[in-house]
Scaffold this motif. Sequence first.
Motif, short mmCIF file in Angstrom:
data_model
loop_
_atom_site.label_atom_id
_atom_site.label_comp_id
_atom_site.label_asym_id
_atom_site.label_seq_id
_atom_site.Cartn_x
_atom_site.Cartn_y
_atom_site.Cartn_z
N PRO A 35 -13.25 -1.71 -42.83
CA PRO A 35 -14.15 -2.81 -42.46
C PRO A 35 -15.24 -2.33 -41.50
CG PRO A 35 -12.14 -2.94 -41.18
CD PRO A 35 -11.97 -1.76 -42.09
N SER A 36 -16.41 -2.91 -41.65
CA SER A 36 -17.55 -2.51 -40.82
C SER A 36 -17.77 -3.46 -39.66
CB SER A 36 -18.81 -2.45 -41.68
OG SER A 36 -19.09 -3.72 -42.25
N LYS A 37 -16.94 -4.50 -39.58
CA LYS A 37 -17.05 -5.49 -38.50
C LYS A 37 -15.72 -6.22 -38.39
CE LYS A 37 -19.07 -8.86 -41.72
NZ LYS A 37 -20.23 -9.73 -42.00
N VAL A 78 -8.26 -32.04 -44.21
CA VAL A 78 -8.26 -32.38 -45.65
C VAL A 78 -7.24 -31.54 -46.40
CG1 VAL A 78 -9.72 -32.96 -47.62
CG2 VAL A 78 -10.74 -32.78 -45.35
N GLY A 79 -5.99 -31.58 -45.93
CA GLY A 79 -4.90 -30.91 -46.64
C GLY A 79 -5.08 -29.42 -46.78
N GLY A 80 -5.77 -28.81 -45.82
CA GLY A 80 -5.96 -27.36 -45.86
C GLY A 80 -7.16 -26.91 -46.66
N THR A 81 -7.92 -27.86 -47.24
CA THR A 81 -9.01 -27.47 -48.14
C THR A 81 -10.28 -27.05 -47.40
OG1 THR A 81 -9.81 -29.75 -48.39
CG2 THR A 81 -8.14 -28.98 -49.96
N ILE A 82 -10.47 -27.51 -46.16
CA ILE A 82 -11.67 -27.12 -45.42
C ILE A 82 -11.68 -25.61 -45.18
CG2 ILE A 82 -12.82 -27.27 -43.18
CD1 ILE A 82 -12.15 -30.22 -43.11
N GLY A 83 -10.56 -25.08 -44.70
CA GLY A 83 -10.47 -23.65 -44.47
C GLY A 83 -10.52 -22.85 -45.76
N ALA A 84 -9.85 -23.35 -46.80
CA ALA A 84 -9.83 -22.64 -48.08
C ALA A 84 -11.23 -22.59 -48.71
CB ALA A 84 -8.85 -23.31 -49.04
N GLU A 85 -11.97 -23.69 -48.61
CA GLU A 85 -13.33 -23.71 -49.16
C GLU A 85 -14.24 -22.73 -48.42
OE1 GLU A 85 -17.18 -26.70 -49.69
OE2 GLU A 85 -15.25 -27.53 -49.05
N LEU A 86 -14.08 -22.66 -47.11
CA LEU A 86 -14.89 -21.74 -46.32
C LEU A 86 -14.71 -20.30 -46.83
CD1 LEU A 86 -15.19 -21.79 -42.45
CD2 LEU A 86 -14.99 -19.64 -43.69
N VAL A 87 -13.46 -19.92 -47.09
CA VAL A 87 -13.19 -18.57 -47.56
C VAL A 87 -13.70 -18.38 -48.99
CG1 VAL A 87 -11.38 -16.88 -48.09
CG2 VAL A 87 -11.23 -18.30 -46.02
N ALA A 88 -13.46 -19.37 -49.85
CA ALA A 88 -13.89 -19.26 -51.25
C ALA A 88 -15.39 -19.06 -51.38
CB ALA A 88 -13.47 -20.51 -52.02
N LYS A 89 -16.16 -19.60 -50.44
CA LYS A 89 -17.62 -19.51 -50.50
C LYS A 89 -18.19 -18.41 -49.60
CE LYS A 89 -18.34 -24.31 -51.92
NZ LYS A 89 -19.01 -25.60 -51.63
N SER A 90 -17.32 -17.61 -49.01
CA SER A 90 -17.77 -16.51 -48.16
C SER A 90 -18.12 -15.29 -49.02
CB SER A 90 -16.67 -16.13 -47.16
OG SER A 90 -16.47 -17.18 -46.23
N PRO A 91 -18.89 -14.36 -48.48
CA PRO A 91 -19.18 -13.12 -49.22
C PRO A 91 -17.88 -12.38 -49.56
CG PRO A 91 -20.64 -13.33 -47.32
CD PRO A 91 -19.61 -14.42 -47.19
N ALA A 92 -17.83 -11.84 -50.76
CA ALA A 92 -16.63 -11.14 -51.22
C ALA A 92 -16.65 -9.70 -50.74
CB ALA A 92 -16.53 -11.21 -52.74
N ASP A 93 -16.59 -9.53 -49.40
CA ASP A 93 -16.64 -8.20 -48.84
C ASP A 93 -15.40 -7.83 -48.03
OD1 ASP A 93 -16.94 -9.76 -46.58
OD2 ASP A 93 -18.99 -9.13 -46.14
N GLY A 94 -14.41 -8.75 -47.99
CA GLY A 94 -13.16 -8.46 -47.30
C GLY A 94 -13.15 -8.80 -45.83
N HIS A 95 -14.23 -9.33 -45.31
CA HIS A 95 -14.29 -9.63 -43.88
C HIS A 95 -13.94 -11.08 -43.55
CE1 HIS A 95 -16.74 -5.89 -43.99
NE2 HIS A 95 -16.11 -5.67 -42.84
#
Length: 333
Positions: A35-37, A78-95
Amino acid sequence: MSQPSTPTRRQFCQLGALGLAASCTPAWANTDAFPSKPIKLIVPFPPGGLTDALARNLGASVSTQLGQPVIVDNRPGVGGTIGAELVAKSPADGHTLLLTLSSLLPSASVLYTKLRFNPEKDLICVSESAMLGGAWVVNSSLPVNNVRELVEYSKANPDKVSMASLGAGTPNHVSLTLLNNEYGAKLLHVPYKGEGPMVQDLLGGQINASIVAGIHVQAHKASGKLRCIGVQGSRRSPMLPDVPLLSEQGFKQESWSREGPMAIFAPKGLPPAVLSRLGEAFKVAAATPKVVQYLQEGGIYPHGNLPAEAQANFERYYAIVKRSTAATGVVLD
């Protein structure tokens, strides 16, 4: 003096092509650059609960292995969906990663028709860190000793027996709804925003029943304020060897007959080299003595696997939980 050589047209084009190829090479092609950050590990629950504590224990090991801080970021709602959506829409770089109960994702796909991401298509499972067999508990003042008796007692006292969850759409809510719909129970749903307040109200008798991690049963065993009446999963808990499984009590739902994974997810499209490196790091983290001790003391099974196995397991589990959730007939939006 010799004159500097001038490249031919062909050499110039070849050099230009090499330069263009180099400029187009993704940064992640060199795994040493990852990871770079700092890595952000999203937990879709408030601080202080089981998932939050596991995230911090895993993160400490992963940080040491990868040489970058792992920052736990709590994003409940919202049943855990707020955090899951944040990750799903994040850059697919592993960070940016997600640690959650795997069951929340297929349940969300059924319960929320306006869900703004597709858990099955937008996330990939990096590693399953632990397997959780939920302990069904009641306040000791409730005169029931197993889940069958809980159902019958609620029938005799309709909407007076309360069962708590960590919010609409979470596994406890789905389980309660299945008991009401398929077994005729009359349980009243009481949603909470955090595990700590829920357990405190259960101990105080403000609510009657819930499904919790075994660590809470163990912590309050001496007080006698909680009674465990059943355990989800395929094997009896070593902490509660005398408590029968739900399947032994005649409840054959697929989602209750196996342990629920607590897993790491990343945005789909993660580069293979980065996915592999993260999978290795989280597998090692799940096997560290500190993590193993923490999980075993809570009656949770340490797991830890690599991405190929984790994703295959997730796909099978996704189908099972989706069927169970659909059987409730509940839609939350």
